[in-house]
Design an enzyme around this catalytic site. Structure first.
Site, mmCIF file in Angstrom:
data_model
loop_
_atom_site.group_PDB
_atom_site.id
_atom_site.type_symbol
_atom_site.label_atom_id
_atom_site.label_comp_id
_atom_site.label_asym_id
_atom_site.label_seq_id
_atom_site.Cartn_x
_atom_site.Cartn_y
_atom_site.Cartn_z
ATOM 1 N N GLU A 76 -40.805 -29.683 65.971
ATOM 2 C CA GLU A 76 -40.156 -29.409 64.700
ATOM 3 C C GLU A 76 -38.817 -28.684 64.887
ATOM 4 O OE1 GLU A 76 -41.339 -30.815 62.264
ATOM 5 O OE2 GLU A 76 -40.702 -29.822 60.418
ATOM 6 N N ASP A 77 -38.761 -27.792 65.842
ATOM 7 C CA ASP A 77 -37.608 -26.892 65.917
ATOM 8 C C ASP A 77 -36.676 -27.073 67.112
ATOM 9 O OD1 ASP A 77 -38.490 -25.778 63.599
ATOM 10 O OD2 ASP A 77 -39.510 -24.092 64.548
#
Ligand code: MN
Length: 719
Positions: A76-77
């Site tokens: 996600e990051d």
């Protein structure tokens, strides 16, 4: 922040077979990928996954879970992809990371309490593997511990609400009391900070003035139990500020009574000892009626087991006491994570039986697995949270969650959003792709319904909707539509009937007829004509009793009837604006096509059956000439595809059927049905339904078939 070797050592301490190499690689990879990213606290971002992994070592989870914790925010990051994770750490870890990533993408906005249960179910359904949920809960726990670093108060509040409504109850549901209590307390201090502070202040005050009351009470309880010869461990604690606050809200009382702020717990070795301790306490102190609960013989649905009782205890204080075994205590605090530490089958057999037949069958499955699992890894691998089999959870574009029965279609979804959305839906996008309305929904689908004010519920929707709401609305709308069509058709029939005999159709005349024929309103009367329950002539005679009509001449045979209706009559009713399948039915016997000379037969309760003028079934209506109606095709209809039927005799020879199909296709016909009606050594007799544009189109196909060598004869079906 926990150092690399510390983490590995911790895992090794409870799992000597842990994959040390993978743990090391995951630690380094997370650190490298998150690089210079920072948390709101100013700490390097990678401190977060490492803390989450640390929390999970407290539950003695397996290597895959710990590695997943280290990598849980990678996809996600950072620019790392799930494929990268798969390549470096294998399929199992990739699957778990994917699960946690998907959960992170659920944007829960504006939780309403009535929606919260749906969200909880959704999170469970999405988790699939219990390890996904355990990592998610640890992730949330660490985020809550560091929540105060986030500057935006609205954001803090949203996270705290979500924790209170979704994650704390989930932790409780899988029996993780400790996590639940901490999540609740952290959320409480964000949401109602002042209430929490004042409760804490009050507790301090009571402590100061009551002295070591908890200790005194514990001592007295301990002496009583020892005297009876039971070995038990007693603990006393204040309840959490949140639980006190909730109690105060429910009961609307202040917490003067110690029972409301203190809880004592007696832990013993066996179930028998639990009941002995209960006996000792109840004979030494009066019990408060209505407070006794035996979750030993009847565990809570999350598997919680304990005895609860409230007594007027030492120094006349009302106190609550919980009695349980050490094992039960550990399970109560750690939940499913604790289960697999005990491999003694009898403990779980007991638990499994106790929850048998309960609503939450997923827990029973869990316990079943616990009972049969040989080791922690096996347990974790088999613990697929395949609960809520019978439901799917989908989102509106705004992020509202809609729970539907499994198998639900987009039309069900549309009706669940709003009745009008259902009534006017024409199409939908699922996860950004346009799909047909009959598409079955999957968990997590993001659904956007396209509506059009021109749309009406289609009868065929009934074939694929599964919810009662959708079905009821489709039927209701269909009935209304049908009524409109019947009225339209009835009016056409009456106008033609009246005009043919030289009479005028007036509202006044209709009213008189409505009275005589027992109809409530003029429209009811007209609708009855449309439905075929009355014929035009009956209404005409009711208005003009002396009228003579064509129906007075009894038709002697089919040919006469055909002749009467085959002239290009200007009185013919056009099939226009009337939906086939509602007030008009194209009959199945002769399959009328645009271009055919047609006749309608008013059929009671069904409207008008349309036949070709040469249909053999018309014989049955020669003695009811009043039911015959002149019909004409509306040119617009010729643009739609209609189904015509032909009967063929085909040689039983190689390639004959292939030739048949090829000829039809070459002439732009589409075979919708094919049936063998007779079969012999030499010939097949076949009925074929073909989608065509009209009678000319079908005639062309018939001519082409007749010219095909293996086909002996071709006829249009005549009913
Ligand atoms: Mn995280």
């Amino acid at each position: 922040m926990m150092r690399q070797f510390e983490l590995v050592e911790r895992v090794k301490s409870y799992d000597p077979d842990a994959d040390e190499d993978m743990l090391n690689r995951a630690y380094v990879y997370a650190m490298r990928m998150h690089g210079s990213q920072k948390r709101a606290s100013g700490d390097p971002y990678f401190s977060h996954p490492i803390e989450v992994a640390g929390i999970l070592t407290g539950y003695k989870l397996d290597t895959a879970s710990i590695v997943t914790a280290l990598l849980h925010d990678i996809v996600e990051d950072t620019h790392a992809s799930l494929d990268d994770v798969r390549k470096l750490f294998g399929e199992e870890v990739a699957r778990l990371v994917d699960g946690v990533t998907k959960l992170a993408r659920i944007q829960i906005q504006n939780i309403e309490t009535k929606q919260a249960e749906n969200f909880r179910k959704f999170v469970l359904a999405m988790s699939e593997d219990i390890r996904v949920l355990l990592v998610k809960l640890a992730d949330r726990l660490h985020n809550m511990r560091t929540l105060h670093f986030i500057k935006d108060p609205a954001k803090r509040r949203t996270i705290a609400m979500e924790t209170m409504e979704i994650y704390a109850p989930l932790a409780e549901r899988i029996g993780m009391q400790e996590v639940k209590t901490e999540l609740e307390d952290l959320a409480f201090s964000e949401l109602h900070g002042e209430a929490r502070t004042s409760i804490m202040t009050r507790l301090k005050f009571l402590e100061l003035h009551g002295g070591d009351l908890v200790v005194k009470i514990m001592d007295e309880l301990d002496q009583n139990i020892r005297k009876a010869g039971v070995l038990g461990y007693i603990s006393g604690r204040e309840k959490t500020p949140y639980s006190i606050w909730r109690k105060m809200q429910v009961k609307d009382v202040s917490f003067e009574q110690l029972a409301d702020i203190m809880a004592f717990r007696v832990m013993v070795d066996t179930v028998e000892d639990c009941y002995r301790v209960l006996g000792i306490i109840h004979s030494a102190y009066p019990m408060v009626p209505g407070k006794f609960k035996d979750y030993l013989s009847t565990p809570k649905r999350n598997g919680y087991r304990s005895i609860h009782t409230t007594i007027i205890g030492p120094q006349r204080h009302r106190i609550e006491i919980q009695i349980r075994t050490h094992q039960m205590h550990e399970i109560a605090e750690l939940g499913v994570a604790a289960h697999w530490r005990y491999k003694t089958a009898d403990l779980f057999a007991e638990g499994a039986r106790a929850v048998e037949g309960r609503q939450y069958s997923w827990l029973r499955e869990l316990l079943d697995i616990l009972e049969h699992a040989q080791n922690p890894q096996e347990f974790l691998e088999h613990t697929k949270l395949e609960m809520f089999h019978d439901q799917v959870f989908c989102f509106t574009p705004k992020g509202d969650l809609i729970a539907l029965p499994r198998g639900a279609s987009l039309v069900d979804f549309a009706y669940a959003v709003h009745t009008e959305v259902g009534n006017t839906c024409v199409g939908a996008k699922v996860n950004g792709r346009i799909v047909p309305l009959r598409t079955r929904l999957e968990n997590g689908d993001q659904v956007e319904i396209v509506t059009s004010s021109a749309q009406k519920p289609a009868p065929e929707w009934e074939g694929f909707v599964v919810t009662g709401k959708a079905r009821a609305h489709i039927r209701r709308r269909f009935r209304t539509e049908a009524r409109t069509e019947y009225v339209k058709l009835g009016r056409e029939i009456l106008e033609k009937t009246f005009a043919k005999e030289g009479y005028e159709l007036t509202e006044k005349g209709l009213s008189a007829a409505a009275d005589k024929l027992d109809a409530d309103t003029n429209e009811d009367l007209i609708a009855r004509v449309g439905e075929g329950r009355l014929v035009g002539r009956e209404v005409l005679i009711a208005v003009y009793p002396g009228a003579r009509t064509a129906g007075d001449d009894k038709v002697v045979n089919l040919n006469q009837a055909r002749l009467r209706h085959s002239a290009e009559a200007s009185e013919a009713i056009p099939i226009k604006g009337l939906t086939a399948g509602m007030a008009m039915h194209l009959s199945d016997c002769c399959h009328p096509l645009p271009g055919d000379r047609i006749v309608g037969i008013a059929t009671e309760g069904k409207g008008v059956e349309v036949h070709t003028i040469d249909c053999e079934q018309l014989e049955a209506f020669t003695d009811t000439p009043d039911r015959w109606l002149d019909l004409a095709w509306d040119l617009d209809r010729a643009k739609e595809a209609h189904v015509g039927r032909i009967n063929l005799v085909v040689e039983n020879a190689q390639g004959a059927l292939g030739a048949l199909a090829t000829v039809i296709a070459r002439n732009s016909g589409n075979i919708t049905n094919l049936k063998f009606t007779k079969r012999s050594a030499e010939f097949f007799e076949i009925a074929v339904d073909i989608e065509v544009l009209g009678v000319k189109h079908l005639t062309n196909i018939i001519a082409a078939l007749r010219a095909t060598p293996a086909i002996n004869s071709v006829e249009r079906a005549r009913g």
